[in-house]
Design a protein around this motif. Structure first.
Motif, short mmCIF file in Angstrom:
data_model
loop_
_atom_site.label_atom_id
_atom_site.label_comp_id
_atom_site.label_asym_id
_atom_site.label_seq_id
_atom_site.Cartn_x
_atom_site.Cartn_y
_atom_site.Cartn_z
N LEU B 106 -11.45 1.61 5.43
CA LEU B 106 -12.32 1.36 3.86
C LEU B 106 -12.68 2.55 2.33
CD1 LEU B 106 -13.17 -1.30 3.15
CD2 LEU B 106 -15.03 -1.54 3.71
N ALA B 109 -8.83 3.76 1.83
CA ALA B 109 -7.69 3.34 1.49
C ALA B 109 -7.59 3.06 -0.31
CB ALA B 109 -7.82 1.49 1.64
N VAL B 110 -8.82 3.24 -0.68
CA VAL B 110 -8.96 3.27 -1.93
C VAL B 110 -7.69 4.35 -2.73
CG1 VAL B 110 -10.78 3.89 -4.01
CG2 VAL B 110 -11.07 2.48 -2.55
N LEU B 119 -5.02 0.28 6.67
CA LEU B 119 -5.89 -1.42 6.56
C LEU B 119 -5.60 -2.62 7.12
CD1 LEU B 119 -9.03 -2.15 6.71
CD2 LEU B 119 -9.32 -1.58 4.17
N HIS B 120 -3.93 -2.43 6.47
CA HIS B 120 -4.03 -4.22 6.02
C HIS B 120 -3.53 -4.32 7.75
CE1 HIS B 120 -2.10 -4.27 1.52
NE2 HIS B 120 -3.07 -4.06 1.43
N PHE B 123 -6.63 -4.88 9.47
CA PHE B 123 -6.67 -6.67 8.70
C PHE B 123 -5.54 -7.85 9.93
CE2 PHE B 123 -4.89 -10.11 6.39
CZ PHE B 123 -6.22 -10.56 5.96
N LYS B 141 -3.04 -18.32 6.90
CA LYS B 141 -3.29 -17.52 5.96
C LYS B 141 -3.93 -17.65 5.28
CE LYS B 141 -0.51 -14.89 2.04
NZ LYS B 141 1.38 -14.93 1.27
N ALA B 145 -7.65 -14.98 4.91
CA ALA B 145 -7.86 -14.42 3.18
C ALA B 145 -9.60 -15.58 2.87
CB ALA B 145 -7.27 -15.10 2.30
N ALA B 148 -11.52 -12.88 5.93
CA ALA B 148 -11.30 -11.22 5.49
C ALA B 148 -12.57 -10.60 4.47
CB ALA B 148 -9.78 -10.42 5.48
N SER B 149 -11.96 -11.48 3.42
CA SER B 149 -12.83 -11.51 2.18
C SER B 149 -14.48 -11.06 1.66
CB SER B 149 -12.47 -12.53 0.52
OG SER B 149 -13.56 -13.48 0.45
N LEU B 152 -15.02 -8.34 4.78
CA LEU B 152 -15.08 -6.53 4.26
C LEU B 152 -15.88 -6.68 3.68
CD1 LEU B 152 -11.02 -6.04 4.35
CD2 LEU B 152 -12.71 -5.17 5.62
#
Lengths: 192, 192
Positions: B106, B109-110, B119-120, B123, B141, B145, B148-149, B152
């Motif tokens: 994390l 990845a920026v 990270l993808h 995840f 999916k 999502a 994950a949101s 994370l």
DNA sequence: TTGAAAAATCAACAAGTGTTGACATCAGCG
DNA sequence: CGCTGATGTCAACACTTGTTGATTTTTCAA
């Protein structure tokens, strides 16, 4: 000539630098965006960047200066405040692309201490500020934490990491799926 | 001497480098952590880092190699799967401090493209993998999502940004406050 | 103990960073 | 015109980065 108030040549290039800087900081963060790259994208000498803004740090501060458009949740019916908050941030983030300061701060805060501090401040004014008028003072910190974690998580996965599962959602999808959660965080019952 | 299988001196320093690297990557990210700083913290020469791992990139890959401990949600009663997921990640992240690979990714990845790709992948294996056995394929999916949101977002605000409102929560607080949301994302009704 | 392999040290490289100062160019006004 | 101040250009600075090669020291089995 065509302008009325001192169309100083320098103001145009200063604006060009700022625009280029916003773009670069938005997608690369503070450390990733070099002064040379910012200058190149604006067709300007790197020295001008320093001459107009003093330092890279001050350029970042100028690029990230924010207009605080707070949503006035008190004027929204209690049952629709979650949706209003989601719409507010979504509009901010997708208004003009590569411009929003919160994303720039998010990309920079990881490695840049000043950006992290500014993000704390922005969070405090934006989220806590929006919630303060409509939640009990005793619950303000807790509800703000929940809202911040979900909204920043959305921004992170959608705009920074660009996880397909989140990035592929339409604006309508985002509003539909996240509003109930934010609504509960803002106005729903909290577990005891 | 006291070991039985070739206690090669090199293995110790290699382990020391890896430990120092994990620490540095964890709090500074890939770009922020320099090979020289990692070497200094392990009291060795920077050249050794390259000699043992080939390059900074390969060192990062080794430091971030992950054991996939997936939670088996199928063995958890449907009504407690949200809580189980929150507890699973919280345990990962606060197990041994400054060790978890997800936080390292994390933070990196920026600015680091490879880290973003990893990270993808992580995840996909962690979240999607945990949900696949217990949700309809057509909803996988979308539910992934949402989970994950939020998860994370929790990791970001608590461990990376360390927003006081989120970082000050106790483990118990986190489980209590976030489980209902994750439960809804995993097994609750989705808005149509 | 001797000798060969492993481990560690040191200095240097090429490239990139933010920043600075000396110089050249141009604008517009007297 | 000539002058002055604003704009822009260029080269260089001091520093940090990842990485490499030569060289020395240590380790350990024969």
């Amino acid at each position: 000539m065509t302008e009325e108030v001192s169309p100083r040549k320098g103001d145009r290039t200063k604006a060009a630098i700022l625009a280029s800087a916003r773009n670069a900081f938005h997608e690369l963060g503070f450390d990733g965006a070099s002064v040379r790259a910012i200058a190149a994208q604006a067709n300007i000498d790197p020295a001008m960047v320093i001459r107009y803004f003093g330092s890279k740090q001050e350029l970042f501060a100028a690029a990230v200066r924010i207009e605080l458009r707070l949503p006035d949740l008190a004027q929204v019916p209690k049952s629709r405040r979650g949706r209003a908050l989601v719409e507010h941030f979504l509009h901010r983030w997708e208004g003009e692309p590569n411009e929003d300061a919160l994303i720039m701060l998010l990309r920079s805060a990881v490695s840049h201490e000043d950006a992290a501090q500014r993000l704390h401040t922005v969070f405090a004014s934006q989220v806590v500020g929006a919630l303060r008028p409509v939640v009990a003072a005793s619950e303000l910190k807790r509800r703000s934490a929940l809202v911040a974690s979900q909204m920043l998580g959305l921004a992170l996965t959608r705009y920074v990491l660009r996880l397909p599962a989140v990035a592929d959602l339409t604006r309508t999808d985002v509003i539909r799926d996240f509003s109930p959660t934010i609504q509960r965080y803002v106005a729903g019952p909290l577990p005891h």
